[in-house]
Design an enzyme around this catalytic site. Structure first.
Site, mmCIF file in Angstrom:
data_model
loop_
_atom_site.group_PDB
_atom_site.id
_atom_site.type_symbol
_atom_site.label_atom_id
_atom_site.label_comp_id
_atom_site.label_asym_id
_atom_site.label_seq_id
_atom_site.Cartn_x
_atom_site.Cartn_y
_atom_site.Cartn_z
ATOM 1 C CB CYS A 159 6.948 -4.996 -1.778
ATOM 2 S SG CYS A 159 6.474 -5.063 -3.509
ATOM 3 C CG HIS A 298 9.690 0.156 -0.954
ATOM 4 N ND1 HIS A 298 9.865 -1.197 -0.744
ATOM 5 C CD2 HIS A 298 8.745 0.266 -1.934
ATOM 6 C CE1 HIS A 298 9.057 -1.883 -1.547
ATOM 7 N NE2 HIS A 298 8.371 -1.015 -2.279
ATOM 8 C CE LYS A 330 12.759 -2.710 -3.402
ATOM 9 N NZ LYS A 330 12.892 -2.107 -2.063
ATOM 10 C CG HIS A 335 11.134 -4.783 -5.896
ATOM 11 N ND1 HIS A 335 11.164 -5.329 -4.626
ATOM 12 C CD2 HIS A 335 9.974 -4.049 -5.957
ATOM 13 C CE1 HIS A 335 10.096 -4.962 -3.957
ATOM 14 N NE2 HIS A 335 9.358 -4.186 -4.744
ATOM 15 C CG PHE A 396 1.516 -3.690 -5.466
ATOM 16 C CD1 PHE A 396 2.066 -2.429 -5.551
ATOM 17 C CD2 PHE A 396 1.500 -4.467 -6.612
ATOM 18 C CE1 PHE A 396 2.567 -1.936 -6.736
ATOM 19 C CE2 PHE A 396 2.012 -3.989 -7.816
ATOM 20 C CZ PHE A 396 2.546 -2.720 -7.880
#
Length: 408
Positions: A159, A298, A330, A335, A396
């Site tokens: 991401c 985020h 988002k 996303h 991640f």
């Protein structure tokens, strides 16, 4: 004495997004609190909430050119071409002095999905599966169609991919490796195999029965997962000293960036790494936390992720936390994984340019673990003194990227 590093100007913006492909129109939709999330169905799988793009590849490629060119590459080409046009660079000149920095998480997801389906179904695998599906496909397609002969580099950092790409593009400009940098990212993963994999991970929000557009609710007490999106966004970056010759006024300045790793867990976020990225970005910009007026968070709407990011912001901002405007866009566009950082960087630039702050839509009751910040909910708000803003991308694998922008 070390020379003062060049300021990096954002001179072009281009996108192909669930909110549309016109930057100003997409911004207006976002500020009104509109969303692009809808219900999607895939054979043999439960329905999902997702934010797809209404995109016609014929706008950038002939029918022959479309053969073997992945959807992710088609959208990337369109967004990059729009950014170049906005920057007055429809003709880029010396291609060796132009660099391309692209972030994507999965690359050619639909090509890979089709290839596996063909193999296991006993039919012929398409012969262009490898070149169409490779992760650097979007960058290669942009380079070929735009005549880019300088460095053409792809970053796959989950991401954080396109945020890292933008950061690296700015470094290349400061080092003098290129005179023009096109930086951004793309993702197109709304295909059966990828959706099945994300459902197996158990992080997707189910479609909300009474309000599918409200399925993604970052920071909400009742949030229950992220919503996948697709699209592409690109920025054109130039050094400040080159703007007079180019006769361009910047949309904003990219002041600094930082990339740091949690080194803690493959999927669970960690406060330490996020704090490190935020602090390093502010140090590099020579700014205090109180100088920052907006954080494009985020904010994925996962149960684990949102409180960690809010805690990181509270730790870094301290007594100024309650004055920091925070939102996650988002909720409106989903996303985009590897493309998320680029789209959200573009929207952060727009916040500075328009002196407005976009909202987190669909949230009525904040999670107590996410309070202590100045959340903007429902609709956007004016911000006439907005001078600096940050955009967070936390991935991640534990890679955290923060970009710091300033009003031009």
């Amino acid at each position: 004495m070390r020379a003062k590093p060049s300021r990096i100007a954002v001179t072009g913006l281009g996108l192909v997004s669930p909110l549309g492909d016109n930057v100003d129109a997409a911004w207006q939709r976002l500020m009104r609190g509109e969303g692009a999330v809808r219900r999607m169905s895939f054979e043999g799988l439960p329905d999902i909430a997702a934010a797809s793009v209404d995109f016609d590849p014929a706008t950038v490629l002939t029918k022959l050119q479309q053969v073997g060119t992945e959807r992710v590459s088609q959208m990337a080409l369109s967004a990059a071409a729009r950014a170049l046009e906005d920057a007055g660079l429809s003709e880029i000149g010396d291609g060796e002095r132009v660099g391309l920095y692209v972030g994507t998480g999965l690359g050619g997801a639909s090509t890979i999905d089709t290839g596996y389906a063909a193999m296991y179904g006993g039919t012929r695998v398409p012969p262009l599966t490898v070149p169409a599906g490779m992760v650097n496909g979007p960058a290669a397609v942009i380079a070929m169609h735009c005549g880019i002969l300088g460095p053409v580099v792809t970053y796959a950092v989950a991401c954080a991919s396109s945020s890292v790409a933008i950061a690296e593009a700015a470094h290349a400009l400061r080092r003098g490796e290129v005179d023009v940098a096109i930086a951004g990212g793309a993702e197109a993963l709304l295909v059966r195999g990828t959706v099945a994999a994300w459902q197996a991970l158990r992080t997707l929000a189910p479609p909300r029965a009474d309000d599918v557009q409200g399925s993604c609710r970052p920071f909400s007490a009742d949030r229950n997962g992220l919503v996948l999106g697709e699209g592409a966004a690109f920025l054109v970056l130039r050094r400040e000293e080159d703007l007079a010759e180019a006769q361009r006024e910047p949309h904003a300045w990219l002041v600094s960036s930082a990339v740091r790793c949690d080194a803690a867990h493959l999927t669970n976020p960690n406060v330490r790494g996020q704090v490190a990225a935020l602090q390093a970005a502010l140090r590099s910009a020579q700014l205090l936390p109180s100088d920052i007026g907006y954080c494009n968070a985020h904010g994925t709407a996962t149960v684990a992720g949102d409180p960690v990011e809010c805690e990181a912001l509270r730790q870094v901002w301290g007594d100024s936390a309650a004055r920091l405007h925070v939102s996650s866009t988002k909720a409106a566009h989903g996303h985009l994984l590897g493309g998320a950082g680029a789209l959200e960087a573009l929207l952060t630039v727009m916040a500075l340019r328009r002196q407005e702050i976009p909202p987190t839509r669909g949230v009525h009751d904040l999670d107590p673990a996410c309070t202590g910040l100045r959340h903007v909910l429902g609709e956007g708000v004016p911000a006439s003194n907005l001078g600096f803003a940050v955009s967070n991308s936390f991935a991640f694998g534990g890679t955290n990227s923060t970009l710091v922008f300033a009003r031009a």
